[in-house]
Write an enzyme that holds these catalytic residues in place. Structure first.
Site, short mmCIF file in Angstrom:
data_model
loop_
_atom_site.label_atom_id
_atom_site.label_comp_id
_atom_site.label_asym_id
_atom_site.label_seq_id
_atom_site.Cartn_x
_atom_site.Cartn_y
_atom_site.Cartn_z
CD GLN A 78 -2.81 -1.22 2.35
OE1 GLN A 78 -2.54 -0.33 3.51
NE2 GLN A 78 -3.57 -2.19 2.84
CG HIS A 144 -3.41 0.11 7.61
ND1 HIS A 144 -3.93 -0.60 8.74
CD2 HIS A 144 -4.11 -0.48 6.77
CE1 HIS A 144 -4.75 -1.27 8.72
NE2 HIS A 144 -4.73 -1.55 7.37
CD GLU A 238 -15.14 4.89 13.37
OE1 GLU A 238 -14.95 4.31 13.89
OE2 GLU A 238 -14.41 6.03 13.11
CE1 TYR A 248 -13.57 12.22 15.45
CE2 TYR A 248 -11.30 12.58 15.96
CZ TYR A 248 -12.56 13.19 15.48
OH TYR A 248 -12.74 14.51 15.37
CE1 TYR A 259 -10.43 -6.48 6.52
CE2 TYR A 259 -8.09 -6.81 7.89
CZ TYR A 259 -9.13 -5.91 7.00
OH TYR A 259 -8.95 -4.58 6.44
#
Length: 368
Positions: A78, A144, A238, A248, A259
């Site tokens: 990623q 991430h 979210e 948060y 998962y």
């Protein structure tokens, strides 16, 4: 929590195509593999990042030029070349802001830089490069990175970094990078009123924390607040309004599960932790978002558009102040929607993994 549950149910009930207009995708560049970020220059040319590690300049006639002068980028899973935005006063100062993964293949994290475009003949390069933030590079999987960038009306620079796959270590620890949204001055210095500037050991650039992987961020033009969405695990994506110093909740509270289907928390709410204004179960895998203000799309007035990687569609979110009135599928079967941008020419631009970048052309209303 009741309002959030209503929002989630509304999405399922109203997940039907809009009929106010048809849209056509006009190709801009179909060679870019993973078009992670899009921004538009004053002459209507586009700057587009390919996560594979290339930056492209596409002029108004469709000519594509590779821009040289990028820093060393860790292109792995990623990670890679990520977002690109212009300074709000770009016409006066020429600054371009870019996020990317930096470090080594064994330990990398998100970095923020700025530079200026330099043209020599037909060649384009980045010059006057400045690294504004280099997050600590942790030895973890290449996932991430977060990495959306946005400016507010005061000229503050916001950017996101995901938890880097270290769920139980980074997001709730303000002495560590990752799992955070940050705020800097446009030159990379830390604002004196950032929430943790006087907290011993804290990363003073942090603005909010307890995030998993925010890959959408934009200034709400109606309220001037920064909004962000983030990937949940299996369920629990979210949408949040980002507030100074706010926690948060990830991973202490969540509407998702592992998962594998097993639970990692029994909590969906807790004192001192903010609730999302809506969430998605099942996950839509959100990437990119844009508030539509262009007169080219009157049927989308007061709409927030969000791309879905998982369901290959573009979602239109109707707003009622800071609440979600409804959600509908605007375009379907697109491929993995990676990036969105409303250009200064008023057009919406969309980046789709494996397909490239397109202009969304509004067509005449369909006959009913």
């Amino acid at each position: 929590m009741f309002r959030v549950l209503i929002s989630a149910v509304t999405y399922l009930a109203l997940s039907l195509p809009l009929h106010a207009a048809n849209y056509e995708l006009e190709p801009i560049n179909e060679q870019i593999t993973i078009p992670w970020g899009i921004t538009q220059l004053p002459d209507n040319a586009l700057l587009i990042t390919d996560r594979q590690g290339a930056l492209y300049h596409v002029d108004a006639k469709g000519k594509s030029t590779s821009v040289s002068g990028l820093p060393n980028i860790v292109v792995q899973r990623q990670g890679g070349l990520l977002d690109v935005v212009l300074h709000p006063q770009y016409a006066q100062n020429g600054w371009v802001y870019i996020s990317y993964s930096a470090g080594t293949e064994d330990a990398s994290n998100t970095a923020i830089m700025r530079a200026k475009l330099k043209q020599q003949g037909d060649a384009l390069s980045l010059s006057q490069t400045q690294i504004l933030y280099m997050a600590d590079a942790y030895a973890s999987g290449a996932v991430h990175y977060g990495s959306r960038i946005a400016f507010d009306k005061q000229g503050y620079l916001y950017f996101s970094i995901g938890d880097r796959g270290q769920r139980d270590v980074n997001p709730q620890d303000i002495s560590r990078d990752s799992g955070k949204i940050y705020r800097l001055n446009d030159d990379g210095t830390v604002p004196a009123d950032n929430p943790f500037v006087d907290t011993k050991g804290a990363k003073t650039a942090i603005y909010s924390y307890g995030h998993r992987n925010p890959q959408g961020m934009a200034l709400n033009p109606h309220t001037q607040a920064i909004w962000a969405h983030e990937h949940g695990p299996k369920g629990g994506d979210e949408l949040n309004i980002i507030k100074k110093g706010t926690n948060y909740g990830w991973p202490v509270i969540s509407y998702g599960v592992n998962y594998s289907g097993t639970s990692f928390t029994d909590l969906t709410e807790k004192d001192g932790m903010a609730q999302p204004i809506t969430y998605w179960v099942p996950s839509i895998a959100p990437s990119a978002m844009v508030f539509v203000t262009s007169e080219r799309y009157p049927e989308l007035a007061n709409q927030l558009l969000i791309g879905s990687l998982k369901f290959a569609k573009l979602i239109s979110v109707s707003l009622d102040g800071d609440n979600i009135a409804s959600q509908q599928d605007l375009m379907q079967n697109l491929g993995r929607v990676r990036s969105l941008h409303q250009g200064q020419d008023g057009y919406l631009y969309i980046g789709i993994d494996g397909r490239g970048v397109f202009k969304i052309q509004p067509q005449a209303a369909s006959a009913q």
